[in-house]
Design a protein around this motif. Structure first.
Motif, PDB file in Angstrom:
ATOM      1  N   ASN A 273      28.342  54.395  -1.385  1.00  0.00           N
ATOM      2  CA  ASN A 273      27.056  53.697  -1.414  1.00  0.00           C
ATOM      3  C   ASN A 273      26.264  54.155  -2.644  1.00  0.00           C
ATOM      4  OD1 ASN A 273      24.496  52.654  -1.087  1.00  0.00           O
ATOM      5  ND2 ASN A 273      24.336  53.181   1.078  1.00  0.00           N
TER       6      ASN A 273
ATOM      7  N   VAL B  41      22.084  54.512  -2.206  1.00  0.00           N
ATOM      8  CA  VAL B  41      21.335  55.441  -1.373  1.00  0.00           C
ATOM      9  C   VAL B  41      20.598  56.439  -2.270  1.00  0.00           C
ATOM     10  CG1 VAL B  41      23.236  57.094  -1.037  1.00  0.00           C
ATOM     11  CG2 VAL B  41      21.440  56.892   0.696  1.00  0.00           C
TER      12      VAL B  41
ATOM     13  N   GLN C  76      18.638  55.813   4.255  1.00  0.00           N
ATOM     14  CA  GLN C  76      17.971  55.418   3.024  1.00  0.00           C
ATOM     15  C   GLN C  76      17.884  56.587   2.048  1.00  0.00           C
ATOM     16  OE1 GLN C  76      16.642  54.411   6.232  1.00  0.00           O
ATOM     17  NE2 GLN C  76      18.054  52.753   5.747  1.00  0.00           N
TER      18      GLN C  76
END
Length: 160
Positions: A87, A90, A63
């Motif tokens: 990503n 994140v 995360q």
């Protein structure tokens, strides 16, 4: 039949996994100890290239990513650019030995889309607060059955 209660935001935060990257093993150890004491799962690398290979294989496992700016082999800026391609959601905190405010980072490096900047030496309370605030503001906590799949231990891997 009893209804199951949903985990509280605080409990969900404690399920958060944090990827740490810094070429100074002592800094990694300090971050790890502080964040683990706060209840987070941490995984660390002293080599940014190895960290990126690991992240590429586990793009949804973390995360938050906390990375140094200056490292041999790959700068924190380059690492963040590569991570963002994989990503874009994140959360990323950058650490630096030179003073850099969040406003300055956003102005100079808008394409990086970093979520926080912490100057070294790091105030661990500030770092922990930043992590907590990022998790509280992120959407990942609202997912049903948060399962991060991140390794539960911390490992410092040697430079290639």
């Amino acid at each position: 039949m009893q209804a199951q209660s949903s985990p509280t935001p605080a409990a969900q935060q404690k399920n958060a996994a944090i990827l740490l990257i810094d070429d100074e093993e002592d800094i990694l150890s300090i971050f790890k100890n502080s964040l683990k004491a706060a209840g987070y799962s941490t995984y660390g690398f002293i080599n940014p290239i190895a960290a990126f290979v690991h992240f590429r294989q586990n793009p949804k496992a973390y995360q938050i990513i906390i990375t140094d700016v200056r490292m041999p082999g790959m700068s924190g800026f380059e690492l963040v650019r590569k991570i963002r391609r994989i990503n874009p959601d994140v959360k990323i905190i950058m650490t630096s030995s030179f003073e850099m405010s969040m406003n300055e980072a956003k102005r100079v490096l808008p394409s990086l889309k970093i979520d926080g900047v912490v100057d070294k030496p790091v105030g661990l309370a500030k770092l922990n607060d930043m992590v907590k605030n990022l998790l509280e503001s992120s959407k990942w906590m609202q997912k049903v059955g948060v399962s991060n799949g991140a390794p539960s231990s911390f490992t410092c891997l040697p430079h290639f």
